[in-house]
Design a protein around this motif. Structure first.
Motif, short mmCIF file in Angstrom:
data_model
loop_
_atom_site.label_atom_id
_atom_site.label_comp_id
_atom_site.label_asym_id
_atom_site.label_seq_id
_atom_site.Cartn_x
_atom_site.Cartn_y
_atom_site.Cartn_z
N ASP A 63 -3.31 5.88 -4.07
CA ASP A 63 -4.14 4.74 -3.69
C ASP A 63 -3.87 3.60 -4.67
N THR A 79 0.82 -1.22 0.00
CA THR A 79 0.00 0.00 0.00
C THR A 79 0.85 1.27 0.00
N ALA A 99 -2.51 -5.76 -6.23
CA ALA A 99 -1.62 -4.70 -5.74
C ALA A 99 -0.25 -4.78 -6.41
#
Length: 434
Positions: free
Chosen positions: A416, A171, A373
């Motif tokens: 993000d 993240t 991700a």
């Protein structure tokens, strides 16, 4: 290369850079006499195991290289160096990294190929940290404090003992280039694809001139069966900053066929020194590197020639080709890990090839938060590349096209991670302009 005799005779007074490799076992005190000017110090290739406690007297020092020495601990005195931003201690014997050894302005840390099993919490308290090179150590975990390093863009953690990628790592808003091959956490390469790669006996190859050499191996032009011109890459055995050269070879073999990949003809067998290697298609001489490697000053950004310019058509063709090949690799469960202009070959028509799989890693082909991700981290790398191309378009781009492309670039780079588009969407967006 400077000499110890020059240093001791005072002939290097006022130098901003010093490169000294002379089998040193002790730090020459005369280096401290350069305190008013020295900015870059390279002591690689010596036999040093310590630095003096008053090393911080080098108040202007920004960059220190101590690769291939005998350090077993990162020297604590470095933490007192107020201007130091880059540390390189590759291929030493380092087991211990004291928190006190990390300078406050640390931006680039290279600890590749050492014996480190644990990193200090203080590493995450260095807000300027941008590049972190840790391949080839014994790490079983990363300090959670690294979640605070919001500027961290490039991370190399290949060939360690990590059993999972921490959620916070995936993240990080600026993470762009990640290599993690050769850890227990990594998905295995497709065994069927490896087995399906043809084998080529060494006796069928005749090496000609050397075409290039990188950290992972040497590339030669060659003749296959005395008739077919090919490129032969022979892999080195030692650890690179990205990871193991053999992991790179596996990624090349499992990447499959795509117009924007260099085709692998086969894997070399029966080499007299049992050296691993691949036979690949020979790239036409009209192709050249899109950009140069990052510099000490640019850190994580490629360096382009000052006169590099593209027409809109050529830039969009390059962008479309790289997005397409990245989409292909992700479908194979591969992240390239080093999607950069300096790893792209191109010609004047905008035809392009993505090379150098040294930082490639495998992930599950099943859709999950982790695989998504990992892929979106690479999307940010594409966003950086797209921005570099847009900056250098000199003709043919309408205001409307530029607005759309700049919006796409910004979405690829947004902080993000999971909100970034995937490469399938990017390919569709770019197809509107080709």
């Amino acid at each position: 290369m400077d000499t110890l005799a020059q240093l001791r005779a005072g002939l290097l007074a006022g130098s901003t850079r010093l490169d000294l490799a002379a089998g040193l076992t002790e730090f020459p005190r005369e280096i401290l006499d350069l305190a008013d000017s020295l900015e870059v110090l390279n002591l690689s290739g010596n036999a040093l195991s310590r630095l003096p406690d008053d090393f911080h007297r080098l108040t202007r020092l920004r960059v220190l290289f101590c690769d291939r020495n005998h350090f077993s601990e990162l020297p604590a005195c470095l933490g007192q160096c107020a201007a130091l931003t880059m540390l390189g201690f590759k291929s030493n014997r380092i087991e211990t990294v004291p928190g006190a050894a990390l300078p406050p302005l640390l931006r680039w840390l290279i600890l590749t190929d050492n014996r480190i099993s644990e990193l200090p919490t203080e590493l995450g308290e260095r807000p300027h940290l941008q590049k972190l090179m840790l391949a080839g150590n014994r790490l079983q975990r990363l300090p959670e404090s690294l979640s605070n390093c919001h500027r961290l863009e490039l991370t190399r953690i290949a060939a360690n003992q990590l059993t999972e990628l921490p959620e916070w790592l995936l993240t990080l808003p600026s993470l762009t280039w990640l290599a993690y091959a050769g850890n227990p956490l990594e998905t295995e390469a497709d065994a069927a694809a490896l087995e399906a790669t043809p084998t080529i006996p060494w006796s069928q190859l005749s090496l000609e001139q050397q075409l290039g050499e990188g950290a992972s191996g040497v590339i030669h032009q060659a003749l296959w069966k005395q008739t077919t011109p090919v490129a032969v890459k022979l892999y080195k055995g030692e650890m690179t900053s990205d990871g193991s050269p053999l992991h790179e070879m596996n990624a090349c073999m499992t990447a499959g066929l795509h117009p924007n990949l260099i085709r692998v003809e086969g894997r070399i067998i029966e080499h007299p020194q049992a050296q691993a290697g691949l036979v690949m298609e020979l790239i036409e001489p009209s192709y050249r590197n899109l950009a140069g490697l990052p510099s000490l000053a640019s850190c994580s950004r490629d360096v382009y020639a000052s006169d590099t310019r593209f027409s809109a058509g050529v830039a969009l063709r390059i962008a479309g080709g790289i997005a397409s090949v990245a989409e292909h690799l992700h479908r194979q469960g591969i992240t390239h890990g080093d999607l950069y202009g300096h790893n792209i070959m191109w010609n004047e028509h905008g035809d392009c090839l993505l090379g150098d799989f040294g930082a490639a890693s495998f992930h599950s082909t099943e859709d999950s938060l982790e695989s998504r991700a990992l892929q979106r981290i690479e999307v940010r790398a594409f966003g950086v590349l797209l921005g570099e191309l847009l900056e250098r378009i000199d003709a043919g781009l309408s205001d409307e096209m530029r607005v759309h492309l700049e919006d796409l670039q910004q979405r690829c780079c947004q902080p993000d991670v999971l909100a970034r588009p995937g490469f399938s969407e990017i390919v569709r967006e770019l197809a509107r302009f080709n």
